[in-house]
Structure formats: C-alpha cells, structure tokens
Design an enzyme around this catalytic site. Structure first.
Site, PDB file in Angstrom:
ATOM      1  CG  ASP A  17      -6.573  -6.471  33.023  1.00 15.40           C
ATOM      2  OD1 ASP A  17      -5.142  -6.220  33.132  1.00 15.40           O
ATOM      3  OD2 ASP A  17      -7.285  -5.303  32.731  1.00 15.40           O
ATOM      4  CG  LEU A  18      -5.444  -4.207  39.253  1.00 18.06           C
ATOM      5  CD1 LEU A  18      -6.131  -4.740  40.316  1.00 18.06           C
ATOM      6  CD2 LEU A  18      -4.114  -3.474  39.620  1.00 18.06           C
ATOM      7  CG  ASP A  19      -4.884  -1.118  35.934  1.00 22.85           C
ATOM      8  OD1 ASP A  19      -5.016  -0.334  36.873  1.00 22.85           O
ATOM      9  OD2 ASP A  19      -3.477  -1.497  35.620  1.00 22.85           O
ATOM     10  CB  THR A  25      -6.731   1.873  37.859  1.00 18.57           C
ATOM     11  OG1 THR A  25      -6.894   0.540  37.484  1.00 18.57           O
ATOM     12  CG2 THR A  25      -6.770   1.741  39.306  1.00 18.57           C
ATOM     13  CG  LEU A  52      -1.347   4.111  25.677  1.00 21.77           C
ATOM     14  CD1 LEU A  52      -1.402   4.045  24.416  1.00 21.77           C
ATOM     15  CD2 LEU A  52      -1.115   5.249  26.432  1.00 21.77           C
ATOM     16  CE  LYS A  53      -9.457   1.404  28.231  1.00 20.36           C
ATOM     17  NZ  LYS A  53     -10.674   1.278  28.249  1.00 20.36           N
ATOM     18  CB  VAL A  55       0.431  -1.459  26.300  1.00 23.41           C
ATOM     19  CG1 VAL A  55       1.553  -1.418  25.917  1.00 23.41           C
ATOM     20  CG2 VAL A  55      -0.728  -2.161  25.350  1.00 23.41           C
ATOM     21  NE  ARG A  57       5.036   2.619  35.182  1.00 25.57           N
ATOM     22  CZ  ARG A  57       5.451   2.439  36.397  1.00 25.57           C
ATOM     23  NH1 ARG A  57       6.680   3.086  36.663  1.00 25.57           N
ATOM     24  NH2 ARG A  57       4.934   1.811  37.178  1.00 25.57           N
ATOM     25  CB  SER A 122      -2.003  -6.825  36.338  1.00 27.13           C
ATOM     26  OG  SER A 122      -1.839  -5.418  36.075  1.00 27.13           O
ATOM     27  CB  ALA A 123       0.694  -5.019  31.864  1.00 26.95           C
ATOM     28  CG  ASN A 126       2.040   1.535  40.057  1.00 29.19           C
ATOM     29  OD1 ASN A 126       2.745   1.844  41.021  1.00 29.19           O
ATOM     30  ND2 ASN A 126       1.708   2.225  38.792  1.00 29.19           N
ATOM     31  CE  LYS A 153      -2.326  -8.658  30.788  1.00 27.25           C
ATOM     32  NZ  LYS A 153      -3.407  -7.820  31.440  1.00 27.25           N
ATOM     33  CD  GLU A 177      -6.511  -8.281  29.636  1.00 26.28           C
ATOM     34  OE1 GLU A 177      -7.057  -7.169  29.399  1.00 26.28           O
ATOM     35  OE2 GLU A 177      -5.677  -8.619  30.434  1.00 26.28           O
ATOM     36  CG  ASP A 178      -9.984  -3.358  30.669  1.00 26.80           C
ATOM     37  OD1 ASP A 178      -9.022  -3.994  30.878  1.00 26.80           O
ATOM     38  OD2 ASP A 178      -9.827  -2.096  30.797  1.00 26.80           O
TER      39      ASP A 178
HETATM   40  C1  G6P Z   1      -2.006  -1.952  32.896  1.00 21.41           C
HETATM   41  C2  G6P Z   1      -3.002  -0.879  32.158  1.00 21.41           C
HETATM   42  C3  G6P Z   1      -2.081  -0.040  31.426  1.00 21.41           C
HETATM   43  C4  G6P Z   1      -0.884   0.348  32.273  1.00 21.41           C
HETATM   44  C5  G6P Z   1       0.045  -1.125  32.352  1.00 21.41           C
HETATM   45  C6  G6P Z   1       1.281  -0.589  33.294  1.00 21.41           C
HETATM   46  O1  G6P Z   1      -2.022  -3.085  31.991  1.00 21.41           O
HETATM   47  O2  G6P Z   1      -4.018  -1.455  31.505  1.00 21.41           O
HETATM   48  O3  G6P Z   1      -2.816   1.154  31.014  1.00 21.41           O
HETATM   49  O4  G6P Z   1       0.112   1.260  31.374  1.00 21.41           O
HETATM   50  O5  G6P Z   1      -0.744  -1.757  33.225  1.00 21.41           O
HETATM   51  O6  G6P Z   1       0.771  -0.077  34.501  1.00 21.41           O
HETATM   52  P1  G6P Z   1       1.870   0.575  35.491  1.00 21.41           P
HETATM   53  O7  G6P Z   1       1.140   0.819  36.632  1.00 21.41           O
HETATM   54  O8  G6P Z   1       3.076  -0.366  35.794  1.00 21.41           O
HETATM   55  O9  G6P Z   1       2.172   1.966  35.049  1.00 21.41           O
HETATM   56 MG    MG Z   2      -7.270  -3.595  31.916  1.00 26.76          MG
END
Ligand code: G6P
Ligand code: MG
Length: 225
Positions: A17-19, A25, A52-53, A55, A57, A122-123, A126, A153, A177-178
């Site tokens: 996962d990224l964020d 972030t 929200l993590k 998930v 946007r 990653s979801a 960005n 996810k 994953e976090d």
């Molecule tokens: C990740 C983050 C979420 C975020 C989602 C969409 O999964 O954990 O917090 O809402 O990505 O990100 P975005 O950059 O496309 O808004």
């Molecule tokens: Mg994450």
C-alpha cells in the site's frame, strides 16, 4: 539441489500500500478531510479517520458525510471531493524522499537485491505523482493505483491485479497495509498480510510491525512456513 530459501526466490512477491506504508501521507489526507468536516460544521476525529484509510476518494467522502449526517447532491459531492483533493495535493507539494517512512528504503533494497519483485497496490489516484516526488517510481515493477481499479478495498481487485502484473500466484504474495480495509482486501485476495500499525486497531493480519524498520526478507519467508 536448491535450499528452501533459493526455491522461494522469484516465486514470492510483495505488494505495498502507499499512504501510511511507504510514505507519510496519511496525516495529510486526514487534515484535508477534517478541514472539509469543519466547514460542513461537524467534528471529524482521528478514530473516525480509520474508516477512511485505504478507501477511495468518493467512498471516503460518502463515509465522511454519513459521520456528519449530511446529505448533498451528486454534483455537490464531486465539488467537495475535488476541493479536498486540491488541498491534499497542495499540502504534499513539498514532499520529497525525506518523507519516505523509516525502514522502507532499506527493505526495498533488500527485496531488490534478492530478486523479489514488488508492486504498489493503492487506492490513490495521486500514487504515481507521489512516487515520483519521493524518487521511488522506477523501483516498483508494477503500479496499480486508483486509476486502474473499479472496486475499492476491501475488494481484493487492487492486489489481484498487482499479483497478475508481477506474474506471481496470489497465495505467494505478501501485502503490507496500514488500513483495516486493506488488510481485508489482502486476505480476500488469498495473500499473506503484514499489518503496519497497532493490532488493537487493525484486525486480521498474519503479522504486525510498528514500522518497516522491523521488516526483513527472512520474516517474509517465515510467513510461508
Ligand atoms: C488511499 C488512502 C485514502 C485515500 C485514497 C484515495 O487509500 O489511504 O485515505 O482516500 O487512497 O486517494 P486519492 O489520492 O485518490 O484521493
Ligand atoms: Mg494506507
């Protein structure tokens, strides 16, 4: 004859996962959502933010509005999501390799030097921009982000697609994953899952670490025995 370690070589893969796993972030996402909640007139706590993590946007916005007990039109939703994203992108504009989370670079290096392929799952739409900012874009063998998937996810789509791109069977993949939704997605994909964070907040992972500094290739291999 091949030893156990060698026979695993090239047969396992890692999906990150990224964020909140690769880069810090998660707090920027939280602050941008919180600002929106403040403007809409309700409180949005760190505990609420766990939902929200991981998930997407729009799904995140829907959860936020549900928490605030607010209903808005579809076009208003699009404008709220875009406002949040503009602020989020602005808040990470100065991000660079110093924002890579502790232990990540060393672990990626260990995977690379042992021939273990790894991909991003990653979801976030960005994600490519962020990976470029922190200088890791070219290190990933494959990138699956919010632009490539239809189901967010906890649906396993993002990780199944990542495994496919790496040409590795899902049962031979390890997900980092976090987010609760991400742990669930990894398990539903039939993969091993390492939870990055507190087991009291995150349920269902095969192993938990506080930070990537606690991670080694041999711990990954240990998940398969
Ligand atoms: C990740 C983050 C979420 C975020 C989602 C969409 O999964 O954990 O917090 O809402 O990505 O990100 P975005 O950059 O496309 O808004
Ligand atoms: Mg994450």
């Amino acid at each position: 004859m091949k030893g156990v370690g060698e026979s695993l070589k090239n047969e396992i893969a890692v999906l990150f996962d990224l964020d909140g796993v690769i880069v810090d972030t998660a707090k920027h996402h939280y602050l941008a959502w919180k600002q929106l909640a403040d403007e809409l007139g309700f409180d949005f706590t760190v505990e609420d933010n766990e939902r929200l993590k991981g998930v997407s946007r729009m799904d995140s916005l829907n959860i936020l509005l549900e928490i605030g007990n607010i209903s808005v039109s579809e076009s208003e939703k699009i404008s709220l999501a875009s406002k949040k994203n503009q602020r989020y992108v602005e808040s990470i504009s100065n991000m660079d390799e110093r924002d890579i989370l502790p232990g990540v670079k060393a672990f990626l290096y260990e995977l690379k030097s042992n021939g273990i392929p790894f991909a991003l799952g990653s979801a976030s739409k960005n994600a490519p921009m962020i990976l470029k900012k922190i200088g890791l874009y070219d290190d990933f063998s494959a990138i699956v982000d919010g632009n490539a998937i239809n189901k967010a996810k906890p649906d396993p789509e993002v990780f199944i697609l990542g495994a496919k791109k790496l040409n590795v069977e899902p049962e031979n993949c390890v997900v980092f994953e976090d987010a609760q939704s991400g742990i669930e997605a990894g398990k539903r994909a039939g993969m091993k899952v390492v939870g990055v964070g507190d087991p009291k907040v995150l349920a269902g992972a095969d192993l938990y670490i506080d930070t990537m500094e606690d991670m080694t290739l041999s711990r990954i291999k240990g998940l398969f025995f």
